[in-house]
Scaffold this active site. Structure first.
Site, PDB file in Angstrom:
ATOM      1  N   GLY A  47       0.667  -1.178   0.075  1.00 30.52           N
ATOM      2  CA  GLY A  47      -0.113  -0.069  -0.009  1.00 30.52           C
ATOM      3  C   GLY A  47       0.783   1.161   0.116  1.00 30.52           C
ATOM      4  CE1 TYR A  48       4.586   1.729   4.407  1.00 28.16           C
ATOM      5  CE2 TYR A  48       4.903   0.081   2.766  1.00 28.16           C
ATOM      6  CZ  TYR A  48       5.198   0.773   4.050  1.00 28.16           C
ATOM      7  OH  TYR A  48       5.776   0.172   5.036  1.00 28.16           O
ATOM      8  CG  HIS A  49      -1.232   3.441  -2.456  1.00 27.59           C
ATOM      9  ND1 HIS A  49      -0.694   2.470  -2.716  1.00 27.59           N
ATOM     10  CD2 HIS A  49      -2.505   3.289  -2.603  1.00 27.59           C
ATOM     11  CE1 HIS A  49      -1.615   1.273  -2.975  1.00 27.59           C
ATOM     12  NE2 HIS A  49      -2.967   1.983  -2.620  1.00 27.59           N
ATOM     13  CB  ALA A  50      -4.320   8.360  -0.251  1.00 25.48           C
ATOM     14  NE  ARG A  95      -5.428   3.457   0.404  1.00 25.53           N
ATOM     15  CZ  ARG A  95      -6.802   3.413  -0.186  1.00 25.53           C
ATOM     16  NH1 ARG A  95      -7.002   2.496  -0.928  1.00 25.53           N
ATOM     17  NH2 ARG A  95      -7.426   4.506  -0.112  1.00 25.53           N
TER      18      ARG A  95
END
Ligand code: T46
Length: 138
Positions: A47-50, A95
């Site tokens: 993840g590590y993104h929106a 997330r």
């Protein structure tokens, strides 16, 4: 931050369980894409993104994992470990998915096709985005 978890209706009988998901009935959006994550290597966080506009429902249909949600002001960790539970993840939400069991299969129902332009992968940019644009969408 309000965590929205759906509990789906399992249709169980002596043969086992079946869960059916219909758009606008069980899922609050049109389902344009389904993908799933499995064989996750030990210790991995994904993840590590929106997303600017994508909405999703995350269902760990086998095994377990955890989801860290972050709206820019607050963070929450939500365990997913039941095949009949779905976590709603709105747009404007950072997330991270972690603590996958070896047998975990994380299935995702998405409101749109895959579009790289919809991703915000830089955390500082995400904070600016929710600061400027996120208030009324949250
Ligand atoms: C999200 C979390 C929960 C595709 O070609 N099509 C797709 O529909 C997706 C989702 C991914 N990809 C490709 C893009 C990358 O080369 O698959 C590779 C892995 O994707 P990514 O690194 O984005 O995977 P995650 O686990 O970090 O994030 C995914 C989703 O991308 C994202 O929308 O919310 O799962």
């Amino acid at each position: 931050m309000q965590v929205v978890k759906y509990v789906f209706q399992p249709h169980g009988d002596e043969r086992g369980q079946l869960v059916a998901l219909e758009e606008f009935k069980d899922i609050p959006f049109e389902i344009k894409r389904v993908y799933y994550i499995y064989d996750t290597a030990p210790g991995v966080t994904r993840g590590y993104h929106a997303h600017k506009s994508l909405e999703q429902i995350l269902i760990c249909i086998h095994g377990s994992c955890k989801i860290r949600l972050d709206n820019g002001r607050e963070k929450k960790i939500v365990p997913l470990e039941k095949p009949y539970e779905g976590l709603y993840v709105s747009n404007n939400m950072w997330r991270e998915m972690f603590d996958f069991s070896e047998d975990a299969v994380l299935m995702v129902l998405a409101s749109d096709y895959y579009r790289e332009e919809d991703y915000i992968r830089d955390y500082e940019e995400f904070l600016r985005f929710v600061g400027e644009d996120g208030e009324e969408k949250r």
